[in-house]
Design a protein around this motif. Structure first.
Motif, PDB file in Angstrom:
ATOM      1  N   MET A  68       5.614   5.461 -31.201  1.00 36.82           N
ATOM      2  CA  MET A  68       6.798   5.647 -32.046  1.00 36.82           C
ATOM      3  C   MET A  68       6.392   6.005 -33.465  1.00 36.82           C
ATOM      4  SD  MET A  68       8.065   1.667 -32.226  1.00 36.82           S
ATOM      5  CE  MET A  68       7.813   1.251 -30.517  1.00 36.82           C
ATOM      6  N   THR A  69       7.335   6.603 -34.174  1.00 37.82           N
ATOM      7  CA  THR A  69       7.131   6.924 -35.584  1.00 37.82           C
ATOM      8  C   THR A  69       8.000   5.981 -36.401  1.00 37.82           C
ATOM      9  OG1 THR A  69       6.769   9.238 -35.019  1.00 37.82           O
ATOM     10  CG2 THR A  69       7.264   8.741 -37.322  1.00 37.82           C
ATOM     11  N   VAL A  70       7.365   5.186 -37.247  1.00 40.05           N
ATOM     12  CA  VAL A  70       8.107   4.190 -38.022  1.00 40.05           C
ATOM     13  C   VAL A  70       7.659   4.223 -39.479  1.00 40.05           C
ATOM     14  CG1 VAL A  70       8.527   2.646 -36.082  1.00 40.05           C
ATOM     15  CG2 VAL A  70       6.448   2.386 -37.410  1.00 40.05           C
ATOM     16  N   PRO A  71       8.549   3.833 -40.408  1.00 40.20           N
ATOM     17  CA  PRO A  71       8.239   3.864 -41.852  1.00 40.20           C
ATOM     18  C   PRO A  71       7.373   2.677 -42.272  1.00 40.20           C
ATOM     19  CG  PRO A  71      10.472   3.069 -41.512  1.00 40.20           C
ATOM     20  CD  PRO A  71       9.936   3.409 -40.158  1.00 40.20           C
ATOM     21  N   LEU A  72       6.079   2.756 -42.023  1.00 41.18           N
ATOM     22  CA  LEU A  72       5.180   1.637 -42.307  1.00 41.18           C
ATOM     23  C   LEU A  72       4.870   1.471 -43.789  1.00 41.18           C
ATOM     24  CD1 LEU A  72       2.462   1.572 -39.478  1.00 41.18           C
ATOM     25  CD2 LEU A  72       4.112  -0.202 -40.056  1.00 41.18           C
ATOM     26  N   THR A  73       4.795   2.582 -44.517  1.00 39.08           N
ATOM     27  CA  THR A  73       4.336   2.489 -45.911  1.00 39.08           C
ATOM     28  C   THR A  73       5.236   1.591 -46.747  1.00 39.08           C
ATOM     29  OG1 THR A  73       3.425   4.706 -45.711  1.00 39.08           O
ATOM     30  CG2 THR A  73       3.639   3.812 -47.933  1.00 39.08           C
ATOM     31  N   SER A  74       6.552   1.769 -46.613  1.00 33.76           N
ATOM     32  CA  SER A  74       7.476   0.963 -47.419  1.00 33.76           C
ATOM     33  C   SER A  74       7.356  -0.517 -47.052  1.00 33.76           C
ATOM     34  CB  SER A  74       8.922   1.440 -47.233  1.00 33.76           C
ATOM     35  OG  SER A  74       9.296   1.320 -45.866  1.00 33.76           O
ATOM     36  N   ALA A  75       7.037  -0.804 -45.773  1.00 36.05           N
ATOM     37  CA  ALA A  75       6.836  -2.200 -45.368  1.00 36.05           C
ATOM     38  C   ALA A  75       5.509  -2.731 -45.903  1.00 36.05           C
ATOM     39  CB  ALA A  75       6.869  -2.315 -43.846  1.00 36.05           C
ATOM     40  N   ASP A  85       4.227  -8.549 -42.852  1.00 28.21           N
ATOM     41  CA  ASP A  85       3.222  -8.667 -41.793  1.00 28.21           C
ATOM     42  C   ASP A  85       3.824  -8.263 -40.449  1.00 28.21           C
ATOM     43  OD1 ASP A  85       1.469  -9.673 -43.646  1.00 28.21           O
ATOM     44  OD2 ASP A  85       1.751 -11.767 -43.075  1.00 28.21           O
ATOM     45  N   VAL A  86       3.062  -7.528 -39.679  1.00 33.04           N
ATOM     46  CA  VAL A  86       3.498  -7.129 -38.333  1.00 33.04           C
ATOM     47  C   VAL A  86       2.552  -7.771 -37.322  1.00 33.04           C
ATOM     48  CG1 VAL A  86       3.921  -5.225 -36.736  1.00 33.04           C
ATOM     49  CG2 VAL A  86       4.425  -4.939 -39.181  1.00 33.04           C
ATOM     50  N   VAL A  87       3.101  -8.561 -36.402  1.00 37.11           N
ATOM     51  CA  VAL A  87       2.284  -9.201 -35.370  1.00 37.11           C
ATOM     52  C   VAL A  87       2.836  -8.818 -33.998  1.00 37.11           C
ATOM     53  CG1 VAL A  87       1.585 -11.144 -36.809  1.00 37.11           C
ATOM     54  CG2 VAL A  87       3.632 -11.351 -35.393  1.00 37.11           C
ATOM     55  N   GLY A  88       1.950  -8.741 -33.025  1.00 39.94           N
ATOM     56  CA  GLY A  88       2.358  -8.437 -31.664  1.00 39.94           C
ATOM     57  C   GLY A  88       2.282  -9.674 -30.800  1.00 39.94           C
ATOM     58  N   VAL A  89       2.956  -9.616 -29.659  1.00 37.86           N
ATOM     59  CA  VAL A  89       2.807 -10.677 -28.663  1.00 37.86           C
ATOM     60  C   VAL A  89       2.555 -10.039 -27.308  1.00 37.86           C
ATOM     61  CG1 VAL A  89       4.359 -12.248 -29.894  1.00 37.86           C
ATOM     62  CG2 VAL A  89       5.257 -10.894 -28.021  1.00 37.86           C
ATOM     63  N   PHE A  90       1.713 -10.691 -26.525  1.00 37.12           N
ATOM     64  CA  PHE A  90       1.498 -10.278 -25.144  1.00 37.12           C
ATOM     65  C   PHE A  90       1.624 -11.520 -24.276  1.00 37.12           C
ATOM     66  CE2 PHE A  90      -1.393  -9.083 -21.539  1.00 37.12           C
ATOM     67  CZ  PHE A  90      -0.542  -8.134 -20.999  1.00 37.12           C
ATOM     68  N   ARG A  91       2.701 -11.552 -23.519  1.00 38.29           N
ATOM     69  CA  ARG A  91       2.988 -12.701 -22.662  1.00 38.29           C
ATOM     70  C   ARG A  91       3.036 -13.984 -23.483  1.00 38.29           C
ATOM     71  NH1 ARG A  91      -1.028 -10.389 -17.962  1.00 38.29           N
ATOM     72  NH2 ARG A  91       0.429  -8.882 -17.061  1.00 38.29           N
ATOM     73  N   TYR A  92       2.093 -14.939 -23.246  1.00 36.48           N
ATOM     74  CA  TYR A  92       2.188 -16.269 -23.870  1.00 36.48           C
ATOM     75  C   TYR A  92       0.919 -17.029 -23.556  1.00 36.48           C
ATOM     76  CZ  TYR A  92       3.934 -15.885 -19.165  1.00 36.48           C
ATOM     77  OH  TYR A  92       4.063 -15.498 -17.862  1.00 36.48           O
ATOM     78  N   LYS A  93       0.751 -18.174 -24.215  1.00 35.05           N
ATOM     79  CA  LYS A  93      -0.368 -19.066 -23.893  1.00 35.05           C
ATOM     80  C   LYS A  93       0.050 -20.504 -24.185  1.00 35.05           C
ATOM     81  CE  LYS A  93      -2.710 -18.616 -28.391  1.00 35.05           C
ATOM     82  NZ  LYS A  93      -2.793 -20.018 -28.792  1.00 35.05           N
ATOM     83  N   ASP A  94      -0.271 -21.395 -23.268  1.00 31.72           N
ATOM     84  CA  ASP A  94      -0.053 -22.827 -23.441  1.00 31.72           C
ATOM     85  C   ASP A  94       1.385 -23.139 -23.863  1.00 31.72           C
ATOM     86  OD1 ASP A  94      -0.797 -25.496 -23.415  1.00 31.72           O
ATOM     87  OD2 ASP A  94      -1.341 -25.498 -25.535  1.00 31.72           O
ATOM     88  N   THR A  95       2.339 -22.594 -23.127  1.00 31.07           N
ATOM     89  CA  THR A  95       3.749 -22.770 -23.494  1.00 31.07           C
ATOM     90  C   THR A  95       4.523 -23.671 -22.528  1.00 31.07           C
ATOM     91  OG1 THR A  95       4.160 -20.697 -22.334  1.00 31.07           O
ATOM     92  CG2 THR A  95       3.999 -20.577 -24.735  1.00 31.07           C
TER      93      THR A  95
END
Length: 364
Positions: free
Chosen positions: A291-298, A304-314
């Motif tokens: 995707m194309t997103v306006p990162l510079t202004s952020a 902060d941008v964080v990702g998640v993949f599934r889960y752990k110890d939940t």
């Protein structure tokens, strides 16, 4: 022989059946031969299995990203059941225990596993992620340490809902949601709704949910969203800016954390624009690969941008949320089906159609 050996002869006499994905848009209930029970495994009779969006995607496309279904595969990964047999080394479970199953088996040897982030294990064997078979079957064999005993008062259906709820819990942990965090949730599908429930359980004082669908927003409001904002699919910069203003007005202050549970160019752009300077955007949904997103202004606002993949110890926390009543997933289960060829086909059609279907559940 395991401690549940008395059940073994009966299990051997009864052929284990499962729902197999055999081709695009084709599921068939066929025999499923279980692996031998290892010393630290349990054999579980499935009682509740939910349909996830990924299950539907595999059925429609036979692939998700680089995971390709190359040969028939048993579907399903949101599940709970009753222990029928335990391996000789298992001490914390007994036949008759009701358990929720965490579907991913990691290697426990790689740096990710040893560092506590086992959800990133590159050798993960995850139910119904090819080539690993899933759990929509009468019985499965699974590691005992990934089977979590359900307390009295928590149903098997709720146990199966620990899997989607875990995604919301993991997202809230990654984003640092707490009693001082105003949370924006983008998307009111099943994952957006469990993210809302998790954020409330983590103590978020205000949660605003955004979606394009009026019905889903109504569900979000009934589940405790403080405000529900309907937006359009128009991704023009001016439209996004106007909608961000409406979101901020609904929040009545800063957006500290945004959980994007859709994952489209527009939702990411909205998340980056709506989140306050120094806040966090957590990417939960995976609608678009690129995707194309306006990162510079952020970036200049240090979002902060964080990702998640599934889960752990939940699972322990999810079960405690359910036991204590902090989270009620029962309203999310909108449709129930038995385990026949006709019902399996119909259930997947209902789930794929969406509309008023949130979580479609099999009762085996």
């Amino acid at each position: 022989m395991g401690k549940g050996g008395q059940g073994s002869d009966a299990a051997a006499a009864e052929e284990n059946m499962a729902a197999w994905l055999v081709a695009k848009n084709t599921l068939k209930i066929m025999p499923f031969k279980l692996p031998p029970l290892g010393p630290y495994d349990v054999r579980v009779r499935m009682k509740a299995v939910g349909i996830c969006g990924s299950d539907v995607h595999y059925l429609r496309e036979m692939r998700i990203a680089h995971f390709v279904v190359k040969e028939p595969m048993v579907i399903g990964h949101e599940c709970a059941g009753v222990v029928e047999e335990v391996g000789g080394g298992v001490t914390h479970l007994s036949p008759g225990d009701r358990v929720a199953l965490e579907p991913g088996v990691s290697c426990w040897r790689c740096r990710h596993c040893k560092g506590g982030r086992y959800n990133l294990c590159e050798d993960m064997k995850f139910f119904a992620t090819p080539p690993v078979h899933g759990s929509l079957a009468h019985q499965v064999v699974h590691p005992a340490d990934l089977c979590f005993k359900l307390p009295d008062g928590v149903s098997l259906e709720e146990g199966a809902m620990c899997e989607p709820l875990s995604v919301g819990v993991h997202a809230c942990r990654r984003a640092g949601v707490g009693p001082e965090t105003a949370v924006l949730v983008l998307g009111a599908g099943p994952i957006g709704l469990v993210a809302l429930l998790a954020a409330r359980a983590f103590g978020a004082p205000r949660v605003v949910v955004v979606d394009v669908d009026e019905h889903r927003l109504g569900v979000a409001a009934s589940l405790g969203a403080h405000a529900a904002v309907k937006v359009s699919t128009d991704a023009a910069a001016g439209v996004v800016a106007a909608e961000v203003e409406r979101v901020r007005a609904a929040m009545g202050g800063d957006v500290d954390v945004t959980l994007d549970c859709a994952g489209f160019s527009k939702t990411v752009a909205t998340a980056l624009a709506a989140t306050r300077p120094g806040g966090k955007v957590c990417l939960v949904g995976m609608g678009h690969n690129e995707m194309t997103v306006p990162l510079t202004s952020a970036a200049i606002r240090e979002v902060d941008v964080v990702g998640v993949f599934r889960y752990k110890d939940t699972w322990p926390l999810c079960i405690e949320f359910l036991r204590s009543g902090k989270v009620d997933v029962k309203p999310l289960i909108t449709h129930r089906f038995g385990f026949s060829q006709r019902e399996v086909e119909e259930a997947f059609e209902v789930s794929a159609r969406g509309r008023d279907a949130i979580k479609v559940m099999f009762n085996l």
